[in-house]
Each structure stands twice: as structure tokens, then as C-alpha cells.
Design a protein around this motif. Structure first.
Motif: not given
Length: 161
Positions: A128-155
């Protein structure tokens, strides 16, 4: 200088409607001045959400306008959902994010955090905050969050040795 109140509505299908604006009088300015935020929230409910347009995001902004210069004085927003707690489109987007996260649980680091730690309500809030309307946008928004977590896990894994 002009002070205006702008009422906006963003429907679940992504259409935006600027419903009305009105100039504030000097009497209004004197009344609102000390408590902009509280009064913006009051205007949101009293003059905007009572005119229920259905599920979507309702917002009111109070701002001063002087030529091209705009100064935000206050803003309030609220999401109105369907009686089931989530709109159909948001339910579908949450389901898509969860399915993608489960599919990539062990393949790509970080998606496990979505599977194990995120509740549906939290996913809805991000969408809702990102005003996502499509599945592709939803995955992209969470992909950016996931990349941060992946970096932290690797670290964390690298620092263990």
C-alpha cells in the motif's frame, strides 16, 4: 501566499482522484495553526472518508503555496479496506509475494525472511505504501528488501569465520 487543503483518493486499481481543494480563510489559519496534524486527520475523516468511495487510500494535505514554492503543513492518510480485511487485489498480491518467496526460499538468500518473519498485514502495508498494483511491481519491491537481507546474511556468515 495561499493555504489549501487537498483531498486525494487512490483506488485499489491505481486510479487517482483529487476530489476537491479549498482555500483556508484567515480564521481557519488561526484555528489550525497550532495543531496542523491533528486537524488534518480530522478533516480526513469528517470531510473525506464519510464519502466512502470504497477500498483504497484516502489522503488529505494542508499546504501553503507561494508561486512554485509549496510548504507542506500537515498530511494524513488512511487505507480503507473491504469488509474481509483486504481488498481482492491486495489479497492476490500478498499471495503472489508469498508464493515467490517460498519458491526462492533456498535458491536466493533473503526470501526466507519473508516466509518466516512477515505477516500478511505487514506485506499489505508495504504494498500500500508503495502503491503497488501489479504482481511484477510487488515482487520488485520485495526483491529490493530481500537483497538487503541477503547482504546481511552473507555478512553474518562471513564474520563467523
Amino acid at each position: 501566499m495561499i493555504t489549501v487543503v487537498i483531498f486525494e483518493y487512490l483506488s485499489e486499481d491505481g486510479l487517482r482522484d483529487v476530489r476537491r481543494t479549498r482555500d483556508l480563510t484567515s480564521a481557519d489559519m488561526g484555528r489550525f495553526g497550532p495543531s496542523w496534524g491533528r486537524d488534518a486527520a480530522g478533516l480526513l475523516h469528517d470531510q473525506w472518508m464519510v464519502e466512502d468511495r470504497g477500498p483504497g487510500y484516502y489522503r488529505v494535505r494542508m499546504q501553503e503555496e507561494r508561486g512554485v514554492h509549496v510548504r507542506l503543513l500537515a498530511e494524513a492518510g488512511e487505507r480503507r479496506e473491504d469488509p474481509g480485511g483486504m481488498t481482492t487485489s491486495l489479497t492476490l498480491l500478498v499471495t503472489a509475494v508469498r508464493a515467490h518467496a517460498k519458491q526462492h526460499y533456498t535458491v536466493v538468500g533473503g526470501w526466507d525472511v519473508v516466509v518466516e518473519c512477515w505477516e500478511d498485514r505487514q506485506i499489505v502495508d508495504v504494498l500500500a505504501e508503495e502503491r503497488v498494483t501489479t504482481v511484477e511491481e510487488a515482487i520488485a519491491v520485495f526483491a529490493s528488501l530481500v537483497s538487503v537481507w541477503a547482504g546481511r546474511q552473507a555478512g553474518a556468515e562471513n564474520s563467523a569465520f
